[in-house]
Design a protein around this motif. Structure first.
Motif, short mmCIF file in Angstrom:
data_model
loop_
_atom_site.label_atom_id
_atom_site.label_comp_id
_atom_site.label_asym_id
_atom_site.label_seq_id
_atom_site.Cartn_x
_atom_site.Cartn_y
_atom_site.Cartn_z
N PRO A 1 5.38 3.52 0.89
CA PRO A 1 5.86 2.19 1.33
C PRO A 1 4.73 1.38 1.97
CG PRO A 1 6.54 3.87 2.89
CD PRO A 1 5.94 4.61 1.72
N SER A 2 4.88 0.08 1.90
CA SER A 2 3.82 -0.81 2.33
C SER A 2 3.53 -0.66 3.83
CB SER A 2 4.22 -2.26 2.04
OG SER A 2 3.14 -3.11 2.29
N THR A 3 2.25 -0.50 4.15
CA THR A 3 1.81 -0.34 5.53
C THR A 3 0.91 -1.51 5.92
OG1 THR A 3 1.84 2.07 5.30
CG2 THR A 3 0.59 1.18 7.15
N PRO A 4 1.15 -2.13 7.08
CA PRO A 4 0.29 -3.24 7.49
C PRO A 4 -1.07 -2.76 7.99
CG PRO A 4 1.90 -2.80 9.21
CD PRO A 4 2.23 -1.88 8.06
N TYR A 5 -2.10 -3.42 7.54
CA TYR A 5 -3.47 -3.11 7.98
C TYR A 5 -4.11 -4.37 8.55
CZ TYR A 5 -3.81 1.55 5.92
OH TYR A 5 -3.65 2.87 5.65
N ALA A 6 -4.78 -4.20 9.68
CA ALA A 6 -5.61 -5.28 10.22
C ALA A 6 -6.98 -5.12 9.58
CB ALA A 6 -5.72 -5.17 11.73
N VAL A 7 -7.43 -6.16 8.88
CA VAL A 7 -8.69 -6.04 8.14
C VAL A 7 -9.65 -7.15 8.53
CG1 VAL A 7 -7.56 -4.91 6.19
CG2 VAL A 7 -7.93 -7.39 6.14
N VAL B 1 -3.17 3.78 -0.67
CA VAL B 1 -2.48 3.14 -1.79
C VAL B 1 -1.89 4.17 -2.76
CG1 VAL B 1 -3.88 1.07 -1.63
CG2 VAL B 1 -4.62 2.93 -3.14
N GLY B 2 -1.90 5.43 -2.38
CA GLY B 2 -1.29 6.46 -3.20
C GLY B 2 -2.08 6.81 -4.44
N GLN B 3 -3.40 6.63 -4.41
CA GLN B 3 -4.24 6.90 -5.58
C GLN B 3 -5.31 7.93 -5.24
OE1 GLN B 3 -3.93 5.75 -8.72
NE2 GLN B 3 -2.02 4.76 -8.12
N ALA B 4 -5.00 8.85 -4.34
CA ALA B 4 -5.98 9.88 -3.98
C ALA B 4 -6.36 10.68 -5.23
CB ALA B 4 -5.39 10.81 -2.92
#
Length: 400
Positions: free
Chosen positions: A106-112, A59-62
């Motif tokens: 950019p938005s990345t799809p994750y299977a959760v 999410v770009g918050q490292a």
């Protein structure tokens, strides 16, 4: 919906660890950073209580430990979907929900996979927590494409190998020949081939260690050598076995080896010649009278003693014999995958069942082709749905 069985497995393996982390009251633990994929521990309102480094990077918050900052980095659509499945999870306790969410810019799809669990402490009482486990769908899709590519290659290897095996049985006024081959995987390590030339019949059969693409490649090399031997009709079985040994040793480089058997029926001289390289025995039934009263012990094994397989040592010991060919007799042999198969009850099919089944059916049909088919019906019925543990092959020769 994406298949995420591997995510569920990861969740089950880590749920107890995550519970211990929550009990510890220490929010700076590094243990969850060791797990693959993204991991979140959520509260009932959807807020993030824990997040591993993989999620922070996604999410770009490292480098940020603040839960609100992390939560703000999730897209609104994903937050809506997340709250929806949290609500469902509260009403259907214990059920694992699998969805696709978007994280990062950019938005990345994750299977959760999201599952709930409960914890009791003195200050909060019994509290419901939610654990989210996810993997980047881009990586999963790459793995799927690679699997599809490999499946096509294996399918091609399977088609090529099928071209090496006997396409049909053979019948003439003097003899009948029946064969069968089936691999335990897409490709196999058993080898079976025959050649009829005038009054001469040769049967090559072997069993390369293991099954799958590797052994199948060795059978391809064997087939190439056998094709050459078909052209050299005068080549002795001793020389033929030696050539096959050198072929396997050169190609397999001691990673694989093969038991082997070469049997030549000389109908003109009423002789058969057998070469053995540690392969399964040949069984002979010489008396075909009163078959209903006979049993498996009527078959006699040609026992030449111990020998080496092809391709295993530099100076192997192979065994050979020449004997009279008896009119009105049966000769058959099969790979160990047939008699060593163990069914779901833990029972091996065994030599007795093979020979008794074939004898029973031949007594009724007088046909080795039909008897072979009925033997295989008996075998697969015995398997009771259990997959083959090894490749199986067999041949039967009836000298009329």
């Amino acid at each position: 919906m994406s298949k995420t069985s591997n995510i569920q497995q990861n969740f089950k393996a880590t749920e107890e660890i995550l519970l211990l982390l929550e009990k510890s009251k220490n929010r700076s633990e590094s243990a969850i950073d060791l797990f693959p994929g993204i991991f979140l521990i959520l509260m009932e309102n959807g807020s993030i209580l824990r997040a591993n480094d993989n999620f922070k990077i996604a999410v770009g918050q490292a480098g940020h430990d603040s839960a609100p900052n992390l939560y703000d980095s999730i897209s609104q659509d994903s937050i809506t979907e997340l709250k929806k499945i949290i609500s469902l999870s509260k009403t259907q306790s214990g059920k694992v929900f699998e969805v696709e969410l978007q994280f990062g810019q950019p938005s990345t799809p994750y299977a959760v996979s999201l599952s709930s669990w409960k914890h009791f402490d003195i200050t909060r009482g019994e509290t419901t927590y939610f654990t989210l486990v996810g993997q980047d769908l881009g990586e999963l899709r790459k793995a799927l494409l690679e699997k599809e590519r490999m499946s096509k290659e294996i399918e091609s290897a399977q088609q090529i190998q099928s071209l090496m095996m006997p396409k049909s049985d053979f019948s003439s006024s003097g003899f009948d020949l029946a064969c069968y081959y089936k691999s335990a995987a897409e490709c196999g390590g058993d080898f079976l081939h025959y050649k009829v030339h005038d009054d001469n019949v040769r049967i090559w059969s072997g069993d390369v260690t293991g099954h799958g693409v590797g052994p199948a490649m060795i059978t391809g090399a064997i087939k190439s050598t056998v094709s050459r031997q078909e052209v050299l009709k005068s080549l002795s079985i001793e020389k033929a076995i030696e050539e096959l040994h050198l072929c396997v040793k050169s190609v397999a480089q001691n990673h694989y080896w093969s038991t082997f058997q070469l049997l030549e029926f000389d109908l003109k001289k009423n002789k058969y010649r057998l070469g053995q390289a540690s392969h399964s025995s040949v069984y002979i039934l010489s008396d075909l009278n009163n078959l209903e009263d006979q049993s498996w012990i009527s078959f006699k094994a040609i026992d030449l003693g111990r020998s080496h397989p092809l391709g295993i040592i530099d100076e192997p010991k192979f065994l050979f014999t020449e004997r009279d060919l008896i009119p009105g007799s049966l000769y058959m042999s099969f790979s160990d995958g047939l008699y060593e198969h163990i069914n779901l009850e833990g029972k091996a099919y065994g030599l007795r069942r093979i020979l008794n089944s074939f004898l029973k059916h031949f007594a009724k049909t007088q046909s080795i082709q039909k008897s072979r088919d009925l033997l295989l019906e008996d075998f697969f019925k015995f398997c009771e749905g259990a997959p083959l543990q090894d490749d199986i092959s067999l041949w039967c020769f009836h000298y009329k």
